[in-house]
Design an enzyme around this catalytic site. Structure first.
Site, short mmCIF file in Angstrom:
data_model
loop_
_atom_site.label_atom_id
_atom_site.label_comp_id
_atom_site.label_asym_id
_atom_site.label_seq_id
_atom_site.Cartn_x
_atom_site.Cartn_y
_atom_site.Cartn_z
N LYS A 37 0.85 -1.19 0.00
CA LYS A 37 0.00 0.00 0.00
C LYS A 37 0.89 1.25 0.00
O LYS A 37 1.92 1.26 0.68
CB LYS A 37 -0.87 0.00 1.25
CG LYS A 37 -1.77 -1.21 1.36
CD LYS A 37 -2.32 -1.28 2.78
CE LYS A 37 -3.00 -2.60 3.03
NZ LYS A 37 -3.36 -2.75 4.43
N TYR A 86 -13.36 -2.85 26.52
CA TYR A 86 -14.17 -3.53 25.50
C TYR A 86 -15.27 -4.39 26.11
O TYR A 86 -15.75 -5.33 25.46
CB TYR A 86 -13.27 -4.38 24.60
CG TYR A 86 -12.48 -3.55 23.61
CD1 TYR A 86 -13.13 -2.86 22.58
CD2 TYR A 86 -11.10 -3.46 23.68
CE1 TYR A 86 -12.42 -2.09 21.67
CE2 TYR A 86 -10.38 -2.69 22.77
CZ TYR A 86 -11.05 -2.01 21.77
OH TYR A 86 -10.35 -1.24 20.86
N PHE A 102 -14.49 -12.87 19.43
CA PHE A 102 -13.18 -12.25 19.23
C PHE A 102 -12.67 -11.51 20.47
O PHE A 102 -11.60 -10.90 20.45
CB PHE A 102 -13.20 -11.30 18.03
CG PHE A 102 -14.27 -10.23 18.11
CD1 PHE A 102 -14.06 -9.06 18.81
CD2 PHE A 102 -15.48 -10.40 17.46
CE1 PHE A 102 -15.03 -8.07 18.89
CE2 PHE A 102 -16.47 -9.42 17.52
CZ PHE A 102 -16.24 -8.26 18.25
N ARG A 139 -14.70 8.69 12.09
CA ARG A 139 -15.01 7.32 11.64
C ARG A 139 -14.80 7.19 10.13
O ARG A 139 -14.36 6.15 9.64
CB ARG A 139 -16.43 6.92 12.06
CG ARG A 139 -16.55 6.78 13.57
CD ARG A 139 -17.79 6.02 13.99
NE ARG A 139 -17.72 4.61 13.63
CZ ARG A 139 -17.10 3.67 14.35
NH1 ARG A 139 -16.47 3.99 15.47
NH2 ARG A 139 -17.10 2.42 13.96
N THR A 166 -14.57 -1.22 10.07
CA THR A 166 -13.91 -2.06 11.08
C THR A 166 -13.03 -3.12 10.42
O THR A 166 -11.89 -3.35 10.82
CB THR A 166 -14.98 -2.74 11.96
OG1 THR A 166 -15.85 -1.74 12.48
CG2 THR A 166 -14.36 -3.53 13.08
N ARG A 198 -7.44 2.57 8.11
CA ARG A 198 -7.44 1.10 8.21
C ARG A 198 -7.09 0.46 6.88
O ARG A 198 -6.36 -0.54 6.84
CB ARG A 198 -8.79 0.63 8.74
CG ARG A 198 -8.91 0.88 10.24
CD ARG A 198 -10.30 0.67 10.74
NE ARG A 198 -10.34 0.61 12.21
CZ ARG A 198 -11.46 0.65 12.92
NH1 ARG A 198 -12.63 0.75 12.30
NH2 ARG A 198 -11.42 0.59 14.23
P1 GDP Z 1 -14.84 -0.05 15.60
O1 GDP Z 1 -15.67 1.02 16.27
O2 GDP Z 1 -14.87 0.05 14.09
O3 GDP Z 1 -13.44 -0.16 16.15
O4 GDP Z 1 -15.57 -1.46 15.92
P2 GDP Z 1 -16.20 -2.03 17.29
O5 GDP Z 1 -16.16 -1.00 18.38
O6 GDP Z 1 -17.51 -2.64 16.94
O7 GDP Z 1 -15.22 -3.22 17.65
C1 GDP Z 1 -14.04 -3.01 18.41
C2 GDP Z 1 -12.94 -3.82 17.78
O8 GDP Z 1 -13.27 -5.22 17.88
C3 GDP Z 1 -12.74 -3.56 16.28
O9 GDP Z 1 -11.95 -2.44 16.02
C4 GDP Z 1 -12.08 -4.88 15.85
O10 GDP Z 1 -10.70 -4.85 16.16
C5 GDP Z 1 -12.77 -5.92 16.74
N1 GDP Z 1 -13.91 -6.52 16.02
C6 GDP Z 1 -15.12 -5.97 15.79
N2 GDP Z 1 -15.91 -6.80 15.09
C7 GDP Z 1 -15.16 -7.92 14.87
C8 GDP Z 1 -15.42 -9.17 14.21
O11 GDP Z 1 -16.50 -9.42 13.67
N3 GDP Z 1 -14.39 -10.09 14.20
C9 GDP Z 1 -13.20 -9.85 14.79
N4 GDP Z 1 -12.25 -10.80 14.74
N5 GDP Z 1 -12.91 -8.68 15.43
C10 GDP Z 1 -13.89 -7.73 15.46
#
Ligand code: GDP
Length: 135
Positions: free
Chosen positions: A2, A45, A53, A81, A87, A98
Site C-alpha cells: 500500500k 471492551y 473475538f 469514523r 472495522t 485502516r
Molecule cells: P470499531 O468502532 O470500528 O473499532 O468497531 P467495534 O467497536 O464494533 O469493535 C471493536 C474492535 O473489535 C474492532 O476495532 C475490531 O478490532 C474488533 N472486532 C469488531 N468486530 C469484529 C469481528 O466481527 N471479528 C473480529 N475478529 N474482530 C472484530
C-alpha cells in the site's frame, strides 16, 4: 504494498495518524501513550465480552503501547469514523487509515467512539478533567 505503508515503513503509524487528524481539522485536545493490562483492555471492551473475538482483541490491545486521544471538531465522531474506515480493513474505503495500515480485523490500527455516550465512557476511561484542554 500500500502506498502510505511504504512511505512510513519502520515508523510508528501514530505519526501518520496524527498528520491525517490535523489535515482533517480534528483537533487533539488530549493525548497520551499507555500500555493497557489485560484487565484494563477487558474493561474498555466490556460491551464485546460475549463476542468470539473478545479474547483475541483484548490480548492484542494489551500486547503493547497505544496512544489515546480526545478529538474535537464539528461532527467529529462521524468525520473521524470516515477517516478510520470500516472495522474490517478489507471493506474500508481507499485512503482510510485502516485500508492503508491495518493487517487484520483485530489489528486495525485505530479505534474510534461511535456516539457521544460511548465517547463519554471512553474518554473517562483514560483521562481526567485536568488532562483535557477543552476551553
Ligand atoms: P470499531 O468502532 O470500528 O473499532 O468497531 P467495534 O467497536 O464494533 O469493535 C471493536 C474492535 O473489535 C474492532 O476495532 C475490531 O478490532 C474488533 N472486532 C469488531 N468486530 C469484529 C469481528 O466481527 N471479528 C473480529 N475478529 N474482530 C472484530
Amino acid at each position: 504494498m500500500k502506498p502510505d505503508s511504504a512511505a512510513i515503513l519502520g515508523q510508528n503509524p501514530i505519526f501518520e495518524v496524527v498528520k491525517r487528524l490535523e489535515a482533517n481539522d480534528l483537533k487533539i485536545i488530549a493525548m497520551k501513550m499507555i500500555h493497557l493490562t489485560q484487565t484494563q483492555a477487558e474493561g474498555f471492551y466490556a460491551v464485546h465480552r460475549e463476542r468470539p473475538f473478545f479474547g483475541g482483541l483484548t490480548d492484542f490491545m494489551s500486547s503493547g503501547p497505544a496512544v489515546v486521544m480526545v478529538l474535537e471538531g464539528e461532527n467529529a465522531i462521524a468525520r473521524y469514523r470516515d477517516l478510520m474506515g470500516a472495522t474490517n480493513y478489507k471493506e474500508a474505503a481507499e485512503g482510510t487509515i485502516r485500508r492503508d495500515f491495518a493487517t487484520d480485523i483485530e489489528k486495525n490500527v485505530v479505534h474510534g467512539s461511535d456516539a457521544p455516550e460511548t465517547a463519554a465512557f471512553e474518554i473517562g476511561y483514560f483521562f481526567n478533567a485536568f488532562e483535557i484542554n477543552a476551553r
